[in-house]
Motif scaffolding. Structure first.
Motif, PDB file in Angstrom:
ATOM      1  N   SER A 118      20.955 -42.146 -46.559  1.00  0.00           N
ATOM      2  CA  SER A 118      21.108 -41.767 -45.159  1.00  0.00           C
ATOM      3  C   SER A 118      22.589 -41.724 -44.829  1.00  0.00           C
ATOM      4  CB  SER A 118      20.407 -42.769 -44.239  1.00  0.00           C
ATOM      5  OG  SER A 118      21.059 -44.031 -44.280  1.00  0.00           O
ATOM      6  N   ALA A 119      22.924 -40.972 -43.786  1.00  0.00           N
ATOM      7  CA  ALA A 119      24.323 -40.912 -43.354  1.00  0.00           C
ATOM      8  C   ALA A 119      24.812 -42.299 -42.943  1.00  0.00           C
ATOM      9  CB  ALA A 119      24.472 -39.919 -42.207  1.00  0.00           C
ATOM     10  N   GLN A 120      23.952 -43.049 -42.260  1.00  0.00           N
ATOM     11  CA  GLN A 120      24.342 -44.389 -41.812  1.00  0.00           C
ATOM     12  C   GLN A 120      24.707 -45.280 -42.994  1.00  0.00           C
ATOM     13  OE1 GLN A 120      21.211 -46.593 -39.875  1.00  0.00           O
ATOM     14  NE2 GLN A 120      22.550 -48.306 -39.344  1.00  0.00           N
ATOM     15  N   ALA A 121      23.899 -45.208 -44.062  1.00  0.00           N
ATOM     16  CA  ALA A 121      24.175 -46.029 -45.237  1.00  0.00           C
ATOM     17  C   ALA A 121      25.470 -45.608 -45.918  1.00  0.00           C
ATOM     18  CB  ALA A 121      23.007 -45.952 -46.217  1.00  0.00           C
ATOM     19  N   LEU A 122      25.689 -44.303 -46.017  1.00  0.00           N
ATOM     20  CA  LEU A 122      26.919 -43.809 -46.641  1.00  0.00           C
ATOM     21  C   LEU A 122      28.148 -44.230 -45.841  1.00  0.00           C
ATOM     22  CD1 LEU A 122      25.707 -40.231 -47.618  1.00  0.00           C
ATOM     23  CD2 LEU A 122      26.294 -42.075 -49.204  1.00  0.00           C
ATOM     24  N   ILE A 123      28.040 -44.202 -44.516  1.00  0.00           N
ATOM     25  CA  ILE A 123      29.152 -44.626 -43.660  1.00  0.00           C
ATOM     26  C   ILE A 123      29.423 -46.115 -43.854  1.00  0.00           C
ATOM     27  CG2 ILE A 123      29.860 -44.964 -41.255  1.00  0.00           C
ATOM     28  CD1 ILE A 123      28.253 -42.319 -40.672  1.00  0.00           C
ATOM     29  N   SER A 124      28.366 -46.911 -43.940  1.00  0.00           N
ATOM     30  CA  SER A 124      28.531 -48.350 -44.170  1.00  0.00           C
ATOM     31  C   SER A 124      29.194 -48.614 -45.515  1.00  0.00           C
ATOM     32  CB  SER A 124      27.171 -49.054 -44.116  1.00  0.00           C
ATOM     33  OG  SER A 124      26.601 -48.980 -42.829  1.00  0.00           O
ATOM     34  N   LEU A 125      28.759 -47.875 -46.544  1.00  0.00           N
ATOM     35  CA  LEU A 125      29.357 -48.049 -47.867  1.00  0.00           C
ATOM     36  C   LEU A 125      30.814 -47.609 -47.856  1.00  0.00           C
ATOM     37  CD1 LEU A 125      28.875 -48.923 -50.770  1.00  0.00           C
ATOM     38  CD2 LEU A 125      28.094 -46.600 -51.283  1.00  0.00           C
ATOM     39  N   LEU A 146      29.126 -36.871 -43.465  1.00  0.00           N
ATOM     40  CA  LEU A 146      29.370 -35.811 -42.485  1.00  0.00           C
ATOM     41  C   LEU A 146      28.524 -34.582 -42.803  1.00  0.00           C
ATOM     42  CD1 LEU A 146      30.990 -34.682 -40.070  1.00  0.00           C
ATOM     43  CD2 LEU A 146      32.736 -33.954 -41.729  1.00  0.00           C
ATOM     44  N   ASN A 147      28.438 -34.236 -44.075  1.00  0.00           N
ATOM     45  CA  ASN A 147      27.629 -33.088 -44.480  1.00  0.00           C
ATOM     46  C   ASN A 147      26.164 -33.280 -44.091  1.00  0.00           C
ATOM     47  OD1 ASN A 147      25.932 -31.729 -47.011  1.00  0.00           O
ATOM     48  ND2 ASN A 147      27.634 -30.482 -46.261  1.00  0.00           N
ATOM     49  N   MET A 148      25.659 -34.500 -44.259  1.00  0.00           N
ATOM     50  CA  MET A 148      24.275 -34.790 -43.867  1.00  0.00           C
ATOM     51  C   MET A 148      24.099 -34.670 -42.357  1.00  0.00           C
ATOM     52  SD  MET A 148      23.356 -38.011 -46.374  1.00  0.00           S
ATOM     53  CE  MET A 148      21.632 -38.068 -45.872  1.00  0.00           C
ATOM     54  N   GLU A 149      25.065 -35.185 -41.603  1.00  0.00           N
ATOM     55  CA  GLU A 149      24.983 -35.108 -40.140  1.00  0.00           C
ATOM     56  C   GLU A 149      25.087 -33.666 -39.654  1.00  0.00           C
ATOM     57  OE1 GLU A 149      26.662 -39.485 -38.764  1.00  0.00           O
ATOM     58  OE2 GLU A 149      28.083 -37.813 -38.883  1.00  0.00           O
ATOM     59  N   GLU A 150      25.915 -32.869 -40.304  1.00  0.00           N
ATOM     60  CA  GLU A 150      26.041 -31.464 -39.920  1.00  0.00           C
ATOM     61  C   GLU A 150      24.711 -30.728 -40.098  1.00  0.00           C
ATOM     62  OE1 GLU A 150      30.743 -30.513 -40.869  1.00  0.00           O
ATOM     63  OE2 GLU A 150      29.254 -30.346 -42.467  1.00  0.00           O
ATOM     64  N   HIS A 151      24.016 -31.013 -41.196  1.00  0.00           N
ATOM     65  CA  HIS A 151      22.717 -30.397 -41.437  1.00  0.00           C
ATOM     66  C   HIS A 151      21.679 -30.854 -40.404  1.00  0.00           C
ATOM     67  CE1 HIS A 151      24.314 -29.171 -45.394  1.00  0.00           C
ATOM     68  NE2 HIS A 151      23.367 -28.249 -45.334  1.00  0.00           N
ATOM     69  N   GLU A 152      21.806 -32.103 -39.963  1.00  0.00           N
ATOM     70  CA  GLU A 152      20.828 -32.634 -39.021  1.00  0.00           C
ATOM     71  C   GLU A 152      21.111 -32.209 -37.577  1.00  0.00           C
ATOM     72  OE1 GLU A 152      18.724 -36.884 -37.732  1.00  0.00           O
ATOM     73  OE2 GLU A 152      20.231 -36.848 -39.330  1.00  0.00           O
ATOM     74  N   CYS A 161      31.373 -36.685 -33.960  1.00  0.00           N
ATOM     75  CA  CYS A 161      32.745 -37.116 -33.661  1.00  0.00           C
ATOM     76  C   CYS A 161      33.086 -38.493 -34.222  1.00  0.00           C
ATOM     77  CB  CYS A 161      32.995 -37.055 -32.159  1.00  0.00           C
ATOM     78  SG  CYS A 161      33.109 -35.360 -31.526  1.00  0.00           S
ATOM     79  N   ALA A 162      32.148 -39.428 -34.177  1.00  0.00           N
ATOM     80  CA  ALA A 162      32.444 -40.776 -34.687  1.00  0.00           C
ATOM     81  C   ALA A 162      32.758 -40.730 -36.178  1.00  0.00           C
ATOM     82  CB  ALA A 162      31.276 -41.714 -34.411  1.00  0.00           C
ATOM     83  N   THR A 163      31.955 -39.976 -36.932  1.00  0.00           N
ATOM     84  CA  THR A 163      32.191 -39.866 -38.376  1.00  0.00           C
ATOM     85  C   THR A 163      33.473 -39.097 -38.661  1.00  0.00           C
ATOM     86  OG1 THR A 163      29.816 -39.938 -38.788  1.00  0.00           O
ATOM     87  CG2 THR A 163      31.191 -39.122 -40.578  1.00  0.00           C
ATOM     88  N   LEU A 164      33.725 -38.053 -37.887  1.00  0.00           N
ATOM     89  CA  LEU A 164      34.966 -37.301 -38.052  1.00  0.00           C
ATOM     90  C   LEU A 164      36.185 -38.189 -37.795  1.00  0.00           C
ATOM     91  CD1 LEU A 164      33.951 -33.941 -36.343  1.00  0.00           C
ATOM     92  CD2 LEU A 164      34.676 -34.194 -38.729  1.00  0.00           C
TER      93      LEU A 164
END
Length: 248
Positions: A118-125, A146-152, A161-164
């Motif tokens: 998940s994007a959340q897990a990748l951000i945490s890692l 970010l790529n996962m969030e863009e698709h979603e 914006c937070a991930t960016l």
């Protein structure tokens, strides 16, 4: 009973969405003994409420977060509820981050990722790698998230914006100043599309873009964005305002 516990949890979640973490905590704490009486301590509903209380403790800086989340995790593991195990592992990873135990945090996130990406897990890692000094891997993981969030959500969603912003700072830590500038400009563009070019809600994005250009030595673009930020502040607060003076 459930007739009261369920509305308490629903109301708690609504308060949490509005940033009222103490309100959510209090409502979840009221629901907890009701669910325990109805379903038993080792039940899915109790685990859900324990995780929710633990999350609010984290938001409020309360050290009691960790035991709550650990108990919720043990219940979900016992019930073989893998998606809930994955999300609760991420909550426990947050606890480790608060304690500065970044190796343990990384281990927990990696366990979560073995259950489902998940994007959340990748951000945490990514945060774990950043805390451990691996800026390059942090960038790689945030790019993937970010790529996962863009698709979603789409490429122009405010939810990016937070991930960016995290990615821009990761690029800076990895000595990629031009990439930071590019990302900060993208954040500004997204907010301009959402709110308009003169809306006070784009002020922080203008300041951030200006700072990025300054660090990269692009004074001309820095002046353009800071003059826009100043114009917004002057309209919002008046030309003599202390807040407007921040842009000078």
């Amino acid at each position: 009973g459930a007739a009261l516990a369920n509305p308490l949890v629903d109301l708690g979640n609504a308060r949490g969405c509005l940033g009222d973490h103490a309100g959510k905590r209090d409502l979840f704490q009221r629901a907890l003994p009701m669910y325990e009486a109805l379903h038993g301590r080792r039940s899915e509903r109790v685990a859900y409420v324990l995780a929710g209380i633990g999350e609010t403790y984290g938001d409020l800086g309360d050290e009691r977060m960790e035991p709550m989340v650990e108990e919720a995790l043990s219940i979900y593991e016992e019930l073989h509820m893998e998606p809930e195990v994955a999300s609760t592992l991420l909550l426990l990873a947050v606890c480790m981050g608060h304690r500065g135990a970044f190796d343990k945090q990384k281990e927990l996130v990696e366990r979560s990722l073995t259950i489902g990406e998940s994007a959340q897990a990748l951000i945490s890692l990514a945060k774990s790698h950043g805390a451990l000094g691996d800026a390059k891997e942090k960038c790689t993981l945030l790019e993937k998230a970010l790529n996962m969030e863009e698709h979603e959500y789409g490429t122009d969603s405010l939810r990016l914006c937070a991930t960016l912003y995290n990615l821009a700072n990761a690029y800076a830590a990895d000595s990629r100043g031009s990439k930071k500038v590019e990302v900060m400009e993208r954040i500004l563009s997204i907010k301009e599309q959402a709110y308009g070019e003169d809306d006070p809600r784009i002020r922080s994005a203008l300041y951030s873009a200006g700072a990025a250009h300054a660090s990269f030595g692009n004074a001309e673009r820095q002046i353009v964005v800071l003059e826009r930020a100043l114009a917004i502040d002057e309209r919002e607060f008046g030309k003599e305002s202390v807040k407007a003076a921040v842009a000078l």
